[in-house]
Scaffold this active site. Structure first.
Site, short mmCIF file in Angstrom:
data_model
loop_
_atom_site.label_atom_id
_atom_site.label_comp_id
_atom_site.label_asym_id
_atom_site.label_seq_id
_atom_site.Cartn_x
_atom_site.Cartn_y
_atom_site.Cartn_z
N LYS A 217 10.29 -6.67 -4.50
CA LYS A 217 9.15 -7.38 -3.91
C LYS A 217 9.29 -8.85 -4.29
O LYS A 217 9.21 -9.21 -5.47
CB LYS A 217 7.85 -6.78 -4.43
CG LYS A 217 6.58 -7.48 -4.03
CD LYS A 217 6.39 -7.60 -2.54
CE LYS A 217 6.26 -6.28 -1.83
NZ LYS A 217 6.01 -6.41 -0.38
N HIS A 346 6.46 2.24 5.10
CA HIS A 346 5.83 1.21 4.28
C HIS A 346 4.83 1.88 3.35
O HIS A 346 4.33 2.96 3.64
CB HIS A 346 5.11 0.22 5.22
CG HIS A 346 4.04 -0.58 4.57
ND1 HIS A 346 2.70 -0.23 4.61
CD2 HIS A 346 4.10 -1.73 3.86
CE1 HIS A 346 1.99 -1.14 3.96
NE2 HIS A 346 2.82 -2.05 3.49
O1 GKR Z 1 1.36 -3.79 -3.08
O2 GKR Z 1 1.53 -5.92 -3.37
C1 GKR Z 1 1.80 -4.90 -2.75
C2 GKR Z 1 2.71 -4.97 -1.55
O3 GKR Z 1 3.14 -6.27 -1.33
C3 GKR Z 1 2.02 -4.43 -0.33
O4 GKR Z 1 0.75 -4.96 -0.23
C4 GKR Z 1 2.75 -4.67 0.98
O5 GKR Z 1 1.91 -4.28 2.02
O6 GKR Z 1 4.25 -3.00 0.25
C5 GKR Z 1 3.93 -3.85 1.20
C6 GKR Z 1 5.11 -4.45 1.93
O7 GKR Z 1 6.13 -3.82 1.97
O8 GKR Z 1 4.99 -5.52 2.52
MG MG Z 2 7.01 -5.25 3.36
#
Ligand code: GKR
Ligand code: MG
Length: 448
Positions: A217, A346
């Protein structure tokens, strides 16, 4: 009730010991119309560690809505969907449309409920399917024409993060459990905000759960540091594990192109949402010729026609909550297969009912061949609202649960506790920026 990690662990253990698995013997109800008589929506809050993303820092809890759908046969179907007050209200509105309907006829109210909120439909459809499975002694995947596989692959979802016992975060007034410092911290991952720390985390994810695919991420630290992180992971795993990087559209086109060129030097499976919008994504894709994926620029059926023209992606990361249920996800699978897009899942924070549902999604969608995302490893052991321990992940795979319907059972005591937490903590919508500003007061979601 105030809980900390040890309490969660103890409770989980006693729930597991007391669990009685009842066989699917529903012969007496088989001929029932399975009329929906009552629907109970329970908003819950579950503990969440301080994970970092382009949106900021995860707050002390994440929110979900749990559905209990009662039928005239005495069978209760369960479902889980996105959290937050607006969703609870949508579900309350939607439930009026389904009471009196037959649970087997869940597609007959799909359009009306999806028009209110696709995620509300997803939660209600799941509860119907669970009830239908229990009524027939069939697993959800069997009801929907599968399974095409019994074992579904998931990816390691790696977040930069703060330590769970960061003093500023522990001072958050919204915390209503007894988490604290040291062994009273929610978890022991510590702070992970450097390439070295991320490699250690990735290594531990691989050893603990056997994940084969690693997703970073991004959109959190300066892009060059995130690139160094991915490269360090690639070096550590000797280029043998497929890698993904997801800046959640926090990069400018120039940054996405500059970092994207370097991505050619690692074992990249795909480049996920570096920039916002189909047009900009298409520019990145055409310039770099890297496989591109999204859960941001193609998130509903109405986005498909323009994506076919503009060509921003190679991979859709579907989410049955957002696309309008598991049956909609199956339709998405057929579309992706037809137009030549690969398909993955997702994930946002979720509990065990959604986890089981995502495994069933993998089991009933032949075209879903990429390892799916899941936040489940971040769910504190014992904090789930299903009976027993958190569902196991082995060799990066999860098995389709064996019981009828979804195959997991709601633990009423844990549900009540999670609802009490929701009532007390005061959180009503996700707001990562607010938590981030506790640490960095002038933080803004500016582009890198
Ligand atoms: O949980 O912070 C998080 C993720 O960034 C999530 O909110 C995203 O929606 O997992 C997600 C993604 O793949 O973009
Ligand atoms: Mg994403």
């Amino acid at each position: 009730m105030q809980m900390h990690r040890r309490d969660w662990l103890r409770l989980a253990a006693s729930a597991a010991m007391g669990a009685v698995s009842s066989p699917a013997g529903f012969a007496a109800e088989k001929n029932s119309a399975l009329t929906i008589t009552r629907v109970k929506i329970t908003p819950i809050a579950l503990p969440d560690p301080p994970l970092l993303a382009a949106s900021g820092c995860h707050g002390p809890y994440f929110l979900r809505n749990i559905v209990e759908l009662h039928t005239d046969a005495g069978i209760v179907g369960i479902g889980e969907t996105k959290g937050g007050q607006r969703r609870t209200e949508a579900l309350e509105k939607a439930k009026k449309l389904v009471i009196g309907q037959n649970a087997f006829a869940y597609r007959s109210f799909a359009n009306a409920v999806t028009a209110i909120d696709p995620a509300a439909y997803a939660g209600l459809e799941l509860a119907c399917l669970d009830a239908c499975g229990k009524a027939t002694g069939r697993r959800l995947c069997e009801l929907l024409g599968g399974p095409v596989r019994e074992s579904v692959e998931f990816a390691a979802y790696l977040f930069y993060r703060y330590a769970a016992d960061h003093p500023t975060l522990l001072a958050d007034k919204r915390i209503v459990d007894q988490r604290g410092k040291g062994d009273r911290a929610l978890d022991d991952w510590g702070e992970v905000r450097s390439p070295e720390a991320m490699v250690k985390m990735a290594d531990r994810f691989r050893k603990q759960w056997g994940f084969r695919v690693m997703k970073l991420k991004a959109g959190v630290l300066p892009p060059d540091v995130e690139w160094e992180t991915l490269k360090a992971m690639n070096d550590h795993f000797k280029g043998q594990l497929p890698l993904r990087i997801d800046p959640n559209a926090r990069w400018t086109l120039a940054t996405a192109l500059r970092i994207g060129k370097k991505l050619r030097n690692v074992n990249l499976e795909y480049y996920e949402d570096p920039v916002r919008g189909q047009e900009t994504m298409a520019q990145v894709r055409k310039t770099l010729r890297l496989p591109m994926s999204t859960n941001m620029c193609v998130t509903r059926f109405s986005h498909v026609p323009s994506a076919l023209k503009i060509e921003p992606i190679d991979v859709v990361l579907g989410d049955h909550h957002g696309w309008g249920g598991i049956t909609a996800f199956q339709e998405l699978g057929r579309i992706c297969q037809t137009v030549g897009w690969k398909l993955g899942q997702h994930s946002n924070n979720h509990a065990g009912i959604t986890m089981a549902a995502m495994i069933h999604v993998g089991a009933v969608t032949p075209h879903l061949t990429l390892a799916s995302d899941t936040h489940y490893p971040w769910l504190i052991q014992g904090a789930d609202i299903i009976e027993g321990d958190n569902l196991p992940i082995k060799d990066g795979h999860m098995q389709v649960p064996k019981g009828a319907g979804i195959g997991v059972k709601l633990d009423k005591e844990k549900l009540a506790r999670a609802h009490e937490t929701y009532q007390k903590c005061g959180m009503r919508e996700r707001d990562d920026a607010r938590t981030m500003r506790m640490l960095v007061p002038d933080w803004k979601r500016t582009l890198y």
